[in-house]
Scaffold this motif. Structure first.
Motif, PDB file in Angstrom:
ATOM      1  N   GLY A 219       5.553  27.632   4.054  1.00  0.00           N
ATOM      2  CA  GLY A 219       5.572  26.229   3.647  1.00  0.00           C
ATOM      3  C   GLY A 219       4.250  25.835   3.010  1.00  0.00           C
ATOM      4  O   GLY A 219       4.210  25.185   1.964  1.00  0.00           O
ATOM      5  N   LEU A 220       3.164  26.261   3.654  1.00  0.00           N
ATOM      6  CA  LEU A 220       1.838  25.966   3.115  1.00  0.00           C
ATOM      7  C   LEU A 220       1.676  26.604   1.740  1.00  0.00           C
ATOM      8  O   LEU A 220       1.167  25.971   0.804  1.00  0.00           O
ATOM      9  CB  LEU A 220       0.774  26.503   4.083  1.00  0.00           C
ATOM     10  N   GLY A 221       2.127  27.857   1.598  1.00  0.00           N
ATOM     11  CA  GLY A 221       2.007  28.546   0.315  1.00  0.00           C
ATOM     12  C   GLY A 221       2.782  27.829  -0.784  1.00  0.00           C
ATOM     13  O   GLY A 221       2.291  27.675  -1.902  1.00  0.00           O
ATOM     14  N   LEU A 222       3.986  27.359  -0.448  1.00  0.00           N
ATOM     15  CA  LEU A 222       4.789  26.633  -1.436  1.00  0.00           C
ATOM     16  C   LEU A 222       4.105  25.340  -1.844  1.00  0.00           C
ATOM     17  O   LEU A 222       4.025  24.992  -3.023  1.00  0.00           O
ATOM     18  CB  LEU A 222       6.172  26.317  -0.854  1.00  0.00           C
ATOM     19  N   LEU A 223       3.579  24.629  -0.843  1.00  0.00           N
ATOM     20  CA  LEU A 223       2.965  23.328  -1.115  1.00  0.00           C
ATOM     21  C   LEU A 223       1.698  23.495  -1.953  1.00  0.00           C
ATOM     22  O   LEU A 223       1.460  22.734  -2.901  1.00  0.00           O
ATOM     23  CB  LEU A 223       2.651  22.626   0.209  1.00  0.00           C
ATOM     24  N   ILE A 224       0.893  24.510  -1.615  1.00  0.00           N
ATOM     25  CA  ILE A 224      -0.326  24.741  -2.401  1.00  0.00           C
ATOM     26  C   ILE A 224       0.044  25.150  -3.824  1.00  0.00           C
ATOM     27  O   ILE A 224      -0.615  24.744  -4.781  1.00  0.00           O
ATOM     28  CB  ILE A 224      -1.209  25.819  -1.731  1.00  0.00           C
ATOM     29  N   GLY A 225       1.128  25.922  -3.952  1.00  0.00           N
ATOM     30  CA  GLY A 225       1.588  26.289  -5.286  1.00  0.00           C
ATOM     31  C   GLY A 225       1.940  25.050  -6.099  1.00  0.00           C
ATOM     32  O   GLY A 225       1.568  24.922  -7.273  1.00  0.00           O
ATOM     33  N   ALA A 226       2.636  24.107  -5.455  1.00  0.00           N
ATOM     34  CA  ALA A 226       3.011  22.866  -6.135  1.00  0.00           C
ATOM     35  C   ALA A 226       1.764  22.072  -6.518  1.00  0.00           C
ATOM     36  O   ALA A 226       1.643  21.566  -7.637  1.00  0.00           O
ATOM     37  CB  ALA A 226       3.921  22.036  -5.237  1.00  0.00           C
ATOM     38  N   TRP A 241      11.916  24.377 -10.359  1.00  0.00           N
ATOM     39  CA  TRP A 241      13.108  25.144 -10.030  1.00  0.00           C
ATOM     40  C   TRP A 241      13.140  26.427 -10.852  1.00  0.00           C
ATOM     41  O   TRP A 241      14.196  26.866 -11.305  1.00  0.00           O
ATOM     42  CB  TRP A 241      14.385  24.328 -10.259  1.00  0.00           C
ATOM     43  N   ASP A 242      11.985  26.986 -11.058  1.00  0.00           N
ATOM     44  CA  ASP A 242      11.863  28.280 -11.701  1.00  0.00           C
ATOM     45  C   ASP A 242      12.457  29.344 -10.771  1.00  0.00           C
ATOM     46  O   ASP A 242      12.380  29.197  -9.551  1.00  0.00           O
ATOM     47  CB  ASP A 242      10.362  28.517 -11.930  1.00  0.00           C
ATOM     48  N   PRO A 243      13.076  30.411 -11.315  1.00  0.00           N
ATOM     49  CA  PRO A 243      13.708  31.401 -10.424  1.00  0.00           C
ATOM     50  C   PRO A 243      12.775  31.912  -9.322  1.00  0.00           C
ATOM     51  O   PRO A 243      13.210  32.103  -8.177  1.00  0.00           O
ATOM     52  CB  PRO A 243      14.088  32.532 -11.380  1.00  0.00           C
ATOM     53  N   ILE A 244      11.505  32.129  -9.653  1.00  0.00           N
ATOM     54  CA  ILE A 244      10.601  32.665  -8.643  1.00  0.00           C
ATOM     55  C   ILE A 244      10.297  31.619  -7.576  1.00  0.00           C
ATOM     56  O   ILE A 244      10.163  31.930  -6.394  1.00  0.00           O
ATOM     57  CB  ILE A 244       9.306  33.177  -9.298  1.00  0.00           C
ATOM     58  N   GLU A 245      10.191  30.374  -7.998  1.00  0.00           N
ATOM     59  CA  GLU A 245      10.033  29.312  -7.010  1.00  0.00           C
ATOM     60  C   GLU A 245      11.255  29.269  -6.097  1.00  0.00           C
ATOM     61  O   GLU A 245      11.144  29.135  -4.882  1.00  0.00           O
ATOM     62  CB  GLU A 245       9.859  27.960  -7.713  1.00  0.00           C
ATOM     63  N   ASN A 246      12.422  29.407  -6.724  1.00  0.00           N
ATOM     64  CA  ASN A 246      13.655  29.342  -5.944  1.00  0.00           C
ATOM     65  C   ASN A 246      13.755  30.468  -4.926  1.00  0.00           C
ATOM     66  O   ASN A 246      14.150  30.244  -3.781  1.00  0.00           O
ATOM     67  CB  ASN A 246      14.869  29.394  -6.876  1.00  0.00           C
ATOM     68  N   VAL A 247      13.390  31.695  -5.345  1.00  0.00           N
ATOM     69  CA  VAL A 247      13.560  32.795  -4.399  1.00  0.00           C
ATOM     70  C   VAL A 247      12.519  32.731  -3.287  1.00  0.00           C
ATOM     71  O   VAL A 247      12.674  33.374  -2.259  1.00  0.00           O
ATOM     72  CB  VAL A 247      13.534  34.184  -5.085  1.00  0.00           C
ATOM     73  N   PHE A 291      12.750  41.630  -5.472  1.00  0.00           N
ATOM     74  CA  PHE A 291      13.478  42.246  -6.585  1.00  0.00           C
ATOM     75  C   PHE A 291      13.370  41.384  -7.840  1.00  0.00           C
ATOM     76  O   PHE A 291      13.051  41.885  -8.923  1.00  0.00           O
ATOM     77  CB  PHE A 291      14.944  42.452  -6.176  1.00  0.00           C
ATOM     78  N   ILE A 292      13.599  40.082  -7.688  1.00  0.00           N
ATOM     79  CA  ILE A 292      13.579  39.215  -8.869  1.00  0.00           C
ATOM     80  C   ILE A 292      12.168  39.085  -9.425  1.00  0.00           C
ATOM     81  O   ILE A 292      11.949  39.025 -10.626  1.00  0.00           O
ATOM     82  CB  ILE A 292      14.204  37.843  -8.506  1.00  0.00           C
ATOM     83  N   ASN A 293      11.182  39.090  -8.523  1.00  0.00           N
ATOM     84  CA  ASN A 293       9.792  38.975  -8.958  1.00  0.00           C
ATOM     85  C   ASN A 293       9.317  40.245  -9.660  1.00  0.00           C
ATOM     86  O   ASN A 293       8.488  40.195 -10.559  1.00  0.00           O
ATOM     87  CB  ASN A 293       8.918  38.690  -7.742  1.00  0.00           C
ATOM     88  N   VAL A 298      15.981  37.874 -14.388  1.00  0.00           N
ATOM     89  CA  VAL A 298      15.944  36.455 -14.686  1.00  0.00           C
ATOM     90  C   VAL A 298      14.599  36.051 -15.304  1.00  0.00           C
ATOM     91  O   VAL A 298      13.554  36.548 -14.906  1.00  0.00           O
ATOM     92  CB  VAL A 298      16.175  35.617 -13.419  1.00  0.00           C
ATOM     93  N   VAL A 299      14.655  35.146 -16.254  1.00  0.00           N
ATOM     94  CA  VAL A 299      13.444  34.697 -16.936  1.00  0.00           C
ATOM     95  C   VAL A 299      12.682  33.703 -16.071  1.00  0.00           C
ATOM     96  O   VAL A 299      13.261  32.810 -15.467  1.00  0.00           O
ATOM     97  CB  VAL A 299      13.826  34.015 -18.268  1.00  0.00           C
ATOM     98  N   SER A 300      11.351  33.869 -16.005  1.00  0.00           N
ATOM     99  CA  SER A 300      10.568  33.016 -15.132  1.00  0.00           C
ATOM    100  C   SER A 300       9.178  32.805 -15.705  1.00  0.00           C
ATOM    101  O   SER A 300       8.667  33.636 -16.455  1.00  0.00           O
ATOM    102  CB  SER A 300      10.439  33.664 -13.751  1.00  0.00           C
ATOM    103  N   VAL A 301       8.540  31.686 -15.337  1.00  0.00           N
ATOM    104  CA  VAL A 301       7.147  31.493 -15.757  1.00  0.00           C
ATOM    105  C   VAL A 301       6.195  32.346 -14.930  1.00  0.00           C
ATOM    106  O   VAL A 301       5.057  32.536 -15.281  1.00  0.00           O
ATOM    107  CB  VAL A 301       6.688  30.019 -15.665  1.00  0.00           C
TER     108      VAL A 301
END
Lengths: 711, 187
Positions: A219-226, A241-247, A291-293, A298-301
């Motif tokens: 959760g902390l990692g996601l929030l700091i990423g945001a 809602w980038d694929p990597i964010e989603n996974v 796998f997706i990363n 899938v295309v991702s930033v």
């Protein structure tokens, strides 16, 4: 150094492979010496992983460009402080980092497992060691960071991608990677318990605690990423809602479901199978993320770490899937619930609804991530599934999750009487309705937002009510108010820590509602001396400062910010207007203007990479952010500004510390009273005849109950 | 503990259905388009069009030249009175469906929009089904509570006291920490 690293990896593969196999054979054949040596070899494989990491770090320190990976990701100009960042900025290094994190966490997990788990621990060790062996294998054969540079050793490396050369790189990537691989720990506990036939709830406490830790880290990692995306990367948003964010989000949501439903198992002995299933899903989704990363379709930033490892990871994902659910199905008949749900209006039922909603978000998100692949396969037409889709389909589900966050805690375990319902729901519902009415009355026409704020108010009041009643009861018992509140919280830390986390979620919700539904945008180009208007702000362009450093040319704009009375500019008595939202005051001003400081956003151009980095200027208050991006410095001397008002954006970041506090409170060891109950219950269970051995924190209420349903 | 199945069941189910209805209403609201100013329409469209050369970014997010050009076209077309649909179609004709940030709800792409409804609906039905089944089983559970040992009932009582202590459903004053400690020690 490279040789040392390779040797360490080979040793690590041997040690972790031995630990996995030896542990299983030792325990199933009853050879205690083998079990002990397998455990020690798990410890040693962590040492090997750390040694490999140290070897790579040393290579970076020494600018050893004879290694392809060092050549690709570092150069002699790079600040020493960013050596650590360069370490995990590419595919191979980040895999090594993930392995190191997993190895250390595995050691901690084994050391920390309680005695009563010892029968299952060898299988847990096998799962941990097997996962490590996979990463050793990948690092040796498919993505070696110690691969030699092909050709004469260059004297200078390519350097670090400039977008990554930021202190934010110290936090977001390592934290989120550690969190994702950390799911292996609770998963391994549950798998170990199941394989060993330890169907009771011995694994519940450690799986819950380790699950919360991993969940908190993610959760902390996601929030700091945001936060990093919003304040640093300069595209004006925090979640796309980038694929990597989603996974990364999906396993976190599943873990959220898990740390809720595990409480039902702890307290009521229900949801056993379901909890194991949740850990399985989270673990497999984490592999899907890898796998997706790493070379997914899938295309991702976030594509900087992509590679051709896709096949390797999809095989590992399949193996995880088959293993996890194979064990699950094998032990399925033994995972009965002690009790059943008695009422729709009970805490248990609300946990069930919470789990359903969280998993619905996961399923819908997963569907959105993979749909472009289906479309490619089925009709050979590429489509994009991006933010507008996810906002529409997940928005209502997420709002429903917030709502259930208020309903659930107000319902007691087992069942609710109508009187108790009225008693508990009256004030929160009234408060929510009052907020809705108040917002409508104040002329806010976006009724989605109005209802969302109403729900937020309802949940906040529900939490406040619980705290108020509990504290007041203790206060009447003679404690001072602060002492009463402290005793309330410390009396049931999982619950009250959970409430604090819920408050963090509310802060997040406020920020999301504000920024998504009330944002304003103005794009305008202005010359020095001119001003641009957005909402109640005037942004005056003073001048441009050029600078250059070894690797970049920077262009920085100086902007004076004023808060204004917009009506003065709309009537524009002095005739300052020179265009839409564009004014030339020539040193003058309107009486309502009030200076609130300066912003200095910039653009940097990195010739070696042919890449532009943009840093936005942000003026932040608890009500709104003024967010200015210099999208272009034009040759005619004007500057193209992309300005936005992001209402309530600060609440997104306020949620962070509250989230951490709540997680810490929930994790804090239970007071002696509760522990002693658990011990008593356990002792009784040990003494009971084997048929009645299944139970939870409390005694075997439903032992041998026929015909009950399980979940 | 006597269960009056049908009436209470329907009240409880109705409560959940009400919540579901609110969620659905919000969903509907999210989908519908509001009356917007030309500027707001332009920014909305910016977020619905992908930048063809950038990985996973909309033209709203991107700083690339082609994104700037596309934004320019969006504004021209709005000024010429074209509808959002016409503008989207124009870009689809030029760059293919991949230019839309979310697929149109038609043909094969209808799947992407229908699946969430199926997931949410199917999930909700499953929850109701599970709860209903469990409730049917709970009569048996009730019987077993009555058969449980004295010590078990004391533990149950302790948990009820904990509930009472934080104020669930009854007057909660007068239960102090010491009582709790003694209860659990004996239990």
């Amino acid at each position: 150094m490279a040789e040392l690293g390779v040797i360490a990896l080979l040793l690590g593969l041997g040690l972790s492979g031995y630990a996995a196999v030896g542990s299983v054979i030792g325990q199933s054949r009853g050879v205690p010496e083998l079990v002990v040596s397998a455990r020690r070899s798990l410890y040693m494989s962590a040492v090997a992983a750390m040694a490999a990491g140290l070897a790579l770090l040393t290579a970076f320190m020494q600018n050893d460009f004879s290694l392809q990976y060092v050549y690709d990701h570092s150069n002699t100009v790079l600040g020493r402080g960013f050596t650590f960042v360069a370490f995990y900025s590419g595919n191979q290094g980040s895999l090594l980092y993930i392995l190191m994190a997993l190895a250390l966490m595995s050691v901690a997990a084994v050391l920390w497992a309680p005695d009563r788990f010892s029968r299952s621990l060898p299988y847990t060790i096998a799962v941990l060691a097997g996962t490590q062996a996979f990463y050793f294998l990948v690092l040796i054969f498919f993505a070696s960071p110690f691969e030699a540079f092909n050709g004469p050793v260059p004297i200078e490396g390519l350097g670090l991608n400039p977008l990554l050369e930021h202190p934010g790189m110290y936090s977001h990537p390592p934290i989120i990677m550690a969190g994702l691989v950390g799911i292996t720990i609770p998963f391994a506990y549950a798998a170990g318990a199941l394989i060993s036939g330890n169907y009771g709830d011995d694994w519940v406490d450690i799986a819950r605690t380790s699950g919360i830790i991993v969940w908190g880290v993610m959760g902390l990692g996601l929030l700091i990423g945001a936060w990093w995306a919003y304040t640093i990367l300069g595209w004006g948003g925090y979640w796309s809602w980038d694929p990597i964010e989603n996974v990364a989000l999906m396993p976190w949501l599943v873990m959220t479901a898990f740390i809720h439903s595990i409480m039902v198992q702890k307290r009521r002995g229900m949801f056993r199978m379901w909890n194991v299933a949740l850990l399985n899903i989270a673990f497999v989704l984490a592999q899907l993320g890898m796998f997706i990363n790493r070379g997914g379709p899938v295309v991702s930033v976030h594509s900087f770490a992509s590679s051709s490892l896709g096949v390797v990871f999809i095989i590992f994902m399949m193996v995880s899937l088959v293993f996890a659910f194979g064990v699950f199905l094998w032990r399925y008949p033994q995972l009965k619930s002690d009790r059943t749900i008695e009422s729709f209006l009970s805490r248990e039922a609300s946990f069930l609804v919470n789990n359903f909603l969280l998993l619905a978000v996961v399923a819908v998100t997963l569907w959105g991530v993979v749909f472009p692949v289906f479309s490619d396969l089925a009709r050979d037409v590429s489509v994009s599934v991006s933010a507008p889709y996810f906002n529409r389909v997940n928005g209502p589900l997420l709002l429903a999750i917030v709502a259930i966050m208020g309903v659930g805690p107000l319902l007691p375990w087992r069942k609710t009487s109508t009187r108790s319902m009225r008693n508990w729901f009256l004030w929160p519902v009234a408060g929510g309705v009052a907020v809705v009415a108040g917002l409508f009355a104040s002329g806010i026409s976006q009724w989605v937002a109005v209802i969302a704020f109403g729900i937020v108010a309802f949940v906040a009041l529900a939490i406040a009510e619980e705290w108020w009643r509990g504290t007041a009861a203790r206060h009447r018992g003679g404690d001072s108010w602060p002492a009463a509140y402290w005793k309330l919280v410390s009396g049931n830390r999982p619950r009250h820590g959970g409430y604090i986390v819920h408050l963090a979620v509310l802060a997040l919700a406020i920020g999301i509602i504000g920024t998504q539904l009330f944002d304003q945008r103005v794009d305008v180009a202005i010359f020095p001396g001119e001003s641009a208007l957005i909402d109640n702000y005037r942004v005056e362009f003073v001048d441009v400062q050029e600078g250059s450093r070894a690797d970049r040319q920077t262009t920085q704009a100086r902007l004076n910010i004023f808060q204004i009375d917009r009506s003065e500019y709309e009537s524009d008595l002095s005739g300052y207007r020179v265009g839409a939202n564009r004014f030339d005051l020539g040193g003058g001003s309107y009486p309502g203007d009030r200076s609130v400081g300066t912003l200095e956003p910039w653009q940097a151009f990195y010739p070696a990479y042919n890449q532009v980095a943009v840093r936005s200027g942000i003026r932040s208050t608890v009500f709104e952010d003024l967010y200015v991006i210099p999208s272009n410095f034009n040759v005619d001397g004007s500057i193209a500004l992309r300005m936005s008002i992001n209402p309530l954006a600060m609440w997104l970041w306020i949620s962070g510390p509250i989230f951490l506090l709540g997680t810490a409170v929930a994790l804090w060891p239970a007071p002696a009273v509760e522990r002693s109950i658990a011990t008593v219950a356990r002792r009784r269970r040990a003494a009971a005849p084997s048929g009645a051995a299944e139970n939870a924190l409390v005694a075997p209420l439903a032992a041998g109950t026929p015909g009950k349903k399980m979940i | 503990m006597q269960i009056v199945p049908n009436r209470r069941f329907s009240i409880q189910a109705a409560t959940w259905l009400l919540l579901a209805a609110i969620a659905l209403a919000v969903f509907a609201a999210c989908v519908s388009e509001n009356d917007l100013t030309p500027d707001q329409r332009a920014y909305t469209l910016d977020r619905e069009l992908m930048c063809p050369v950038c990985d996973g970014q909309t033209i709203d997010q991107s700083h690339a030249q082609i994104a700037e050009d596309m934004k320019e076209i969006v504004r021209e077309k709005i000024a010429q009175g074209e509808s959002n649909g016409q503008i989207r179609d124009y870009f689809v004709a030029r760059y293919g469906e991949v230019v839309l940030a979310s697929p149109e709800a038609s043909g094969f792409n209808l799947l992407v929009w229908l699946m969430p409804v199926v997931i949410a609906g199917g999930g909700a039905l499953t929850v109701v089904w599970v709860l209903k089944n469990m409730r049917r089983g709970s009569a048996a559970a009730t019987a077993s509570i009555q058969n449980s040992t004295l010590a078990d009932r004391q533990l149950e009582k302790y948990l009820e006291k904990v509930d009472a202590d934080i104020g669930y459903g009854r007057d909660s004053a007068g239960i102090s920490q010491t009582t709790e400690g003694r209860e659990s020690g004996n239990g």
